[in-house]
Design an enzyme around this catalytic site. Structure first.
Site, mmCIF file in Angstrom:
data_model
loop_
_atom_site.group_PDB
_atom_site.id
_atom_site.type_symbol
_atom_site.label_atom_id
_atom_site.label_comp_id
_atom_site.label_asym_id
_atom_site.label_seq_id
_atom_site.Cartn_x
_atom_site.Cartn_y
_atom_site.Cartn_z
ATOM 1 N N CYS A 11 0.834 -1.210 0.000
ATOM 2 C CA CYS A 11 0.000 0.000 0.000
ATOM 3 C C CYS A 11 0.865 1.256 0.000
ATOM 4 O O CYS A 11 1.939 1.277 0.591
ATOM 5 C CB CYS A 11 -0.902 0.011 1.219
ATOM 6 S SG CYS A 11 -1.960 -1.441 1.370
ATOM 7 N N ARG A 30 5.104 -0.756 -6.303
ATOM 8 C CA ARG A 30 4.986 -1.523 -5.070
ATOM 9 C C ARG A 30 3.907 -2.591 -5.147
ATOM 10 O O ARG A 30 3.873 -3.511 -4.340
ATOM 11 C CB ARG A 30 4.679 -0.571 -3.899
ATOM 12 C CG ARG A 30 5.790 0.400 -3.595
ATOM 13 C CD ARG A 30 5.300 1.559 -2.765
ATOM 14 N NE ARG A 30 4.956 1.166 -1.403
ATOM 15 C CZ ARG A 30 5.728 1.356 -0.344
ATOM 16 N NH1 ARG A 30 6.905 1.926 -0.494
ATOM 17 N NH2 ARG A 30 5.355 0.997 0.857
ATOM 18 N N TRP A 76 -3.249 -2.627 -1.402
ATOM 19 C CA TRP A 76 -3.026 -4.051 -1.652
ATOM 20 C C TRP A 76 -3.892 -4.783 -0.646
ATOM 21 O O TRP A 76 -3.695 -4.673 0.552
ATOM 22 C CB TRP A 76 -1.545 -4.390 -1.459
ATOM 23 C CG TRP A 76 -1.183 -5.803 -1.810
ATOM 24 C CD1 TRP A 76 -0.936 -6.310 -3.059
ATOM 25 C CD2 TRP A 76 -0.990 -6.895 -0.895
ATOM 26 N NE1 TRP A 76 -0.615 -7.644 -2.973
ATOM 27 C CE2 TRP A 76 -0.641 -8.023 -1.666
ATOM 28 C CE3 TRP A 76 -1.087 -7.026 0.484
ATOM 29 C CZ2 TRP A 76 -0.382 -9.268 -1.084
ATOM 30 C CZ3 TRP A 76 -0.837 -8.257 1.064
ATOM 31 C CH2 TRP A 76 -0.484 -9.367 0.291
ATOM 32 N N ASN A 92 -1.903 2.317 5.845
ATOM 33 C CA ASN A 92 -1.080 1.150 5.514
ATOM 34 C C ASN A 92 -0.912 0.323 6.779
ATOM 35 O O ASN A 92 -0.749 0.880 7.866
ATOM 36 C CB ASN A 92 0.310 1.559 5.030
ATOM 37 C CG ASN A 92 0.293 2.202 3.665
ATOM 38 O OD1 ASN A 92 -0.739 2.280 3.007
ATOM 39 N ND2 ASN A 92 1.451 2.671 3.224
ATOM 40 N N GLY A 93 -0.892 -0.993 6.638
ATOM 41 C CA GLY A 93 -0.671 -1.849 7.804
ATOM 42 C C GLY A 93 -1.890 -2.699 8.100
ATOM 43 O O GLY A 93 -2.823 -2.817 7.302
ATOM 44 N N GLU A 108 15.724 -19.720 -6.074
ATOM 45 C CA GLU A 108 15.437 -18.389 -6.607
ATOM 46 C C GLU A 108 14.874 -18.486 -8.033
ATOM 47 O O GLU A 108 13.947 -17.753 -8.389
ATOM 48 C CB GLU A 108 16.707 -17.540 -6.577
ATOM 49 C CG GLU A 108 16.603 -16.189 -7.261
ATOM 50 C CD GLU A 108 15.591 -15.240 -6.638
ATOM 51 O OE1 GLU A 108 15.337 -14.180 -7.239
ATOM 52 O OE2 GLU A 108 15.034 -15.546 -5.562
ATOM 53 N N LYS A 121 11.166 -17.104 -9.163
ATOM 54 C CA LYS A 121 10.955 -16.156 -10.261
ATOM 55 C C LYS A 121 9.909 -16.683 -11.237
ATOM 56 O O LYS A 121 9.037 -15.948 -11.708
ATOM 57 C CB LYS A 121 12.277 -15.894 -10.998
ATOM 58 C CG LYS A 121 13.237 -15.013 -10.249
ATOM 59 C CD LYS A 121 12.727 -13.598 -10.147
ATOM 60 C CE LYS A 121 13.319 -12.859 -8.979
ATOM 61 N NZ LYS A 121 12.789 -13.243 -7.673
ATOM 62 N N GLU A 130 6.422 -16.531 -9.672
ATOM 63 C CA GLU A 130 5.992 -15.156 -9.406
ATOM 64 C C GLU A 130 5.358 -14.493 -10.622
ATOM 65 O O GLU A 130 4.320 -13.839 -10.505
ATOM 66 C CB GLU A 130 7.193 -14.292 -8.975
ATOM 67 C CG GLU A 130 7.553 -14.364 -7.512
ATOM 68 C CD GLU A 130 8.701 -13.431 -7.184
ATOM 69 O OE1 GLU A 130 8.578 -12.659 -6.226
ATOM 70 O OE2 GLU A 130 9.735 -13.463 -7.886
ATOM 71 N N HIS A 136 14.408 -39.244 -3.140
ATOM 72 C CA HIS A 136 13.700 -39.290 -1.862
ATOM 73 C C HIS A 136 12.297 -38.691 -1.975
ATOM 74 O O HIS A 136 11.726 -38.262 -0.979
ATOM 75 C CB HIS A 136 14.501 -38.573 -0.783
ATOM 76 C CG HIS A 136 15.821 -39.217 -0.505
ATOM 77 N ND1 HIS A 136 15.938 -40.394 0.189
ATOM 78 C CD2 HIS A 136 17.083 -38.857 -0.861
ATOM 79 C CE1 HIS A 136 17.215 -40.739 0.274
ATOM 80 N NE2 HIS A 136 17.936 -39.820 -0.367
ATOM 81 N N LYS A 156 5.625 -5.128 -4.156
ATOM 82 C CA LYS A 156 7.076 -4.961 -4.183
ATOM 83 C C LYS A 156 7.658 -4.843 -2.782
ATOM 84 O O LYS A 156 8.623 -5.503 -2.439
ATOM 85 C CB LYS A 156 7.431 -3.717 -5.015
ATOM 86 C CG LYS A 156 8.931 -3.449 -5.135
ATOM 87 C CD LYS A 156 9.620 -4.563 -5.886
ATOM 88 C CE LYS A 156 11.111 -4.297 -6.071
ATOM 89 N NZ LYS A 156 11.788 -5.455 -6.668
#
Length: 630
Positions: free
Chosen positions: A2, A27, A74, A110-111, A503, A507, A510, A526, A625
């Protein structure tokens, strides 16, 4: 996540608010809105589309005023919908849906307010009408309930009732020359001056104010700020005797105005299709900038107190989330093999809630691109509460909360990273962590002059080596065409390249929304081998290291089950393309620094697969972000 922008001045500040929101788009958000005080009444525009659409709506509605607040949301509490979008208005006792007139308070937040259900029930009993599912609307009603003619006093009183994290900006219809802000657990800055010295601004990120003012005040935990034309003051919540909390006036010396050069989020794309692609190709320059001035391995790279701090530690604890966690996981291999120092890596959101065994001789290292990651900041504070006071951060923002909270810092110089999927921030974090490894190794007697010179030579060559890897992009594009038709993918690595596999899988999921997992290659038999079919592409990170022959055996296990292998192999590995095995040949083997090179083809693979699928590369669904809520 946010974003908040607020402003008060003598001109129409709505363009400032909406342009500020555009700078915060990177963001991540799913709705946006702006509210102003015009002709003594609260007015707003809200949208579940992009800020550009909000700007058109504002213009069509003739929304303009010298005071206002704006927000990108968000979603946490309540679906992404207009009625849940900020700003929220209070609707006091006597208000009736659906044609209720707004009350006196407009607020953005925000929060997350953890006690919102309790407060909601209390306010509903008093007759307040709730028109959204958000926790934010609770704050607007609470401020309205506590308002007795002084907005600053009402906000201060309201913050004493809130449990959780918040950054808020508020104005009141009865006070046309005032905006009030407060923060606890979420970042908030104030801007001073603009077109004229009397303007005042609030923002969740100094970047929102780029081009408006470079005079920034960083608000601290518990601060409440009163903005009026030409003046402002700050009070901070402080615990008194018996646990009572009071707000104490903060002097200008305690919250100085700093000159901050914030680059606009609206950076030109140039020849690139997306910011992510641009940022992948900026990695040679980002690494060069991050390493600029490093002529020798010395503790002063991390701050003036570094040598003293490093002499008092016996182990390292790394706290991070997401991509930063994977950079820390890579650094664990370096720290233990080169510096010979024990290292634990913890997911920040898990560490703070489990019983751990503290050790005062631990160097607590936090890693964050933004320096505002809520879980990592909370984990850092938890570690300090356990008596671990030796702290260091690897961070891309010099003015961030993380840098201010830690004794030591290495500030990477990746520049503004707009794409939600981190790329250049990751590789520059690895560069900073490698310098930390060499520094601790040298202080502990495990790095002689010859080895130091060799490592420094390799670091200086990294930008050129990365440029050579980026030249492989056309080969990666061919792979991406095949991946775009798949629903799942498996990534394999061994040793310090296992986190690089993690990573790479992150990616891909995402931005392409393809389910992807990563495993240490030795774990195939395994369990994960049961997933391998011709429809499951298997990506292998294959450097020429001591585990190469073991890795080749793991690859044969995949091939024997009909799996399709996609291998990023060093040139001297003798891994050749054949039916069922696709090979991209890396330009050179880079020893301990190999992870920084091997991650680049995986970044490009995710990017081009997402392009082939037509997803929103820079703003993937449901993601943000800067993750500033828990």
């Amino acid at each position: 996540m946010c974003g908040i922008v607020g402003a008060i001045g003598s001109r129409n500040i709505v363009p400032v608010l909406t342009e500020g929101l555009k700078r915060l788009e990177y963001r991540g958000y799913d709705s946006c809105g702006v509210a102003v005080l015009k002709d003594g009444a609260l007015q707003r525009a809200r949208s579940t589309s992009r800020v550009a659409e909000l700007q058109e709506q504002v213009q069509a509605d003739g929304l303009g005023a010298n005071l206002g607040i704006a927000h990108t949301r968000w979603a946490t509490h309540g679906a992404p919908a207009v009625h849940n979008a900020h700003p929220h208005f209070s609707h006091g006792p006597g208000a009736e849906a659906p044609n209720t007139k707004p009350g006196h308070i407009a607020l953005v937040h925000n929060g997350i307010i953890e006690n919102h259900e309790e407060l909601r029930a209390e306010l509903q009993a008093l007759g307040y009408l709730f028109l959204s599912q958000t926790d934010t609307e609770v704050i607007a009603h609470l401020v309205d309930h506590l308002y007795e003619g002084d907005l600053f006093a009402a906000v201060k009183a309201a913050t004493l009732r809130l449990t959780g994290a918040y950054a808020i900006a508020v104005f009141c219809a009865h006070e046309p020359q005032r905006v009030v802000g407060a923060r606890h657990g979420s970042p908030l800055v104030m801007g001073v001056g603009g077109v004229d010295a009397g303007e005042r601004f609030l923002a969740s990120d100094a970047m929102a104010l780029a081009g408006v003012t470079d005079q920034i005040v960083y608000l601290e935990e518990g601060d409440v700020v009163d903005l009026q034309p030409g003046r402002h003051w700050i009070e901070q919540a402080q615990a008194g005797e018996g646990g009572a909390v009071a707000h104490v006036r903060i002097s200008e010396a305690q919250r100085p105005v700093r000159t901050v050069t914030a680059h606009s989020g609206a950076v030109e794309l140039g020849p690139y299709r997306h910011y992510m692609q641009k940022e992948i190709f900026e990695q040679p320059r980002a690494i060069a900038d991050t390493l600029e001035g490093v002529e020798a391995i010395t503790p002063t790279l991390f701050g003036t107190q570094a040598e003293q701090v490093f002499s008092q530690i016996d182990r390292v604890l790394i706290l991070a989330c997401g991509t930063s966690y994977y950079s820390g996981s890579t650094a664990k291999y370096w720290l233990e093999s080169i510096a010979k120092i024990p290292c634990n890596v913890e997911i920040a959101s898990e560490y703070r809630y489990r019983d751990s065994v503290p050790d005062a001789r631990t160097l607590v290292v936090t890693i964050s691109q933004s320096g505002e990651t809520a879980d990592t900041i909370a984990a850092l504070k938890h570690a300090r509460s356990l008596g671990m006071e030796h702290t260091l951060t690897i961070c891309n923002v010099a003015t961030s909360a993380m840098v201010r909270e830690c004794k030591l810092a290495y500030v990477t110089r990746a520049g503004v990273e707009i794409g939600v999927a981190s790329t250049k921030a990751f590789t520059t974090q690895l560069a900073g962590l490698f310098l930390l490894t060499l520094t601790l190794a040298k202080l502990r007697g495990h790095l002689n002059a010859e080895a130091e010179a060799s490592y420094l030579k390799q670091l200086r060559h990294l930008p050129a080596a990365l440029q050579a890897v980026l030249a492989l992009e056309p080969q990666v594009v061919a792979w991406a065409e095949a991946f775009a038709r798949k629903d799942n993918a498996l990534f394999l690595g061994r040793g310090l390249h296992y986190p690089i596999g993690l990573e790479g899988a992150l990616k891909l999921k995402e931005i392409s929304y393809i389910h992807a997992e990563a495993y240490p290659a030795g774990e195939l038999k395994h369990g994960p081998l049961a997933l391998v079919t011709a429809e499951m592409p298997v990506v292998v990170v294959a450097p020429n290291d001591v585990l190469l022959e073991k890795l080749k055996s793991n690859m044969q296990e995949v091939k024997a089950r009909g799996g399709e292998l996609y291998v990023c192999a060093d040139g001297d590995t003798h891994i050749h393309a054949e039916p069922g095995i696709h090979v991209i040949r890396m330009p050179e083997h880079y020893g301990a620094l190999s992870p920084i090179l091997h991650v680049v083809p995986l970044q490009l693979l995710a990017y081009h697969t997402a392009c082939a699928k037509g997803t929103d590369v820079d703003k993937p669904r449901n993601l943000a972000k800067s993750v500033t809520v828990e």
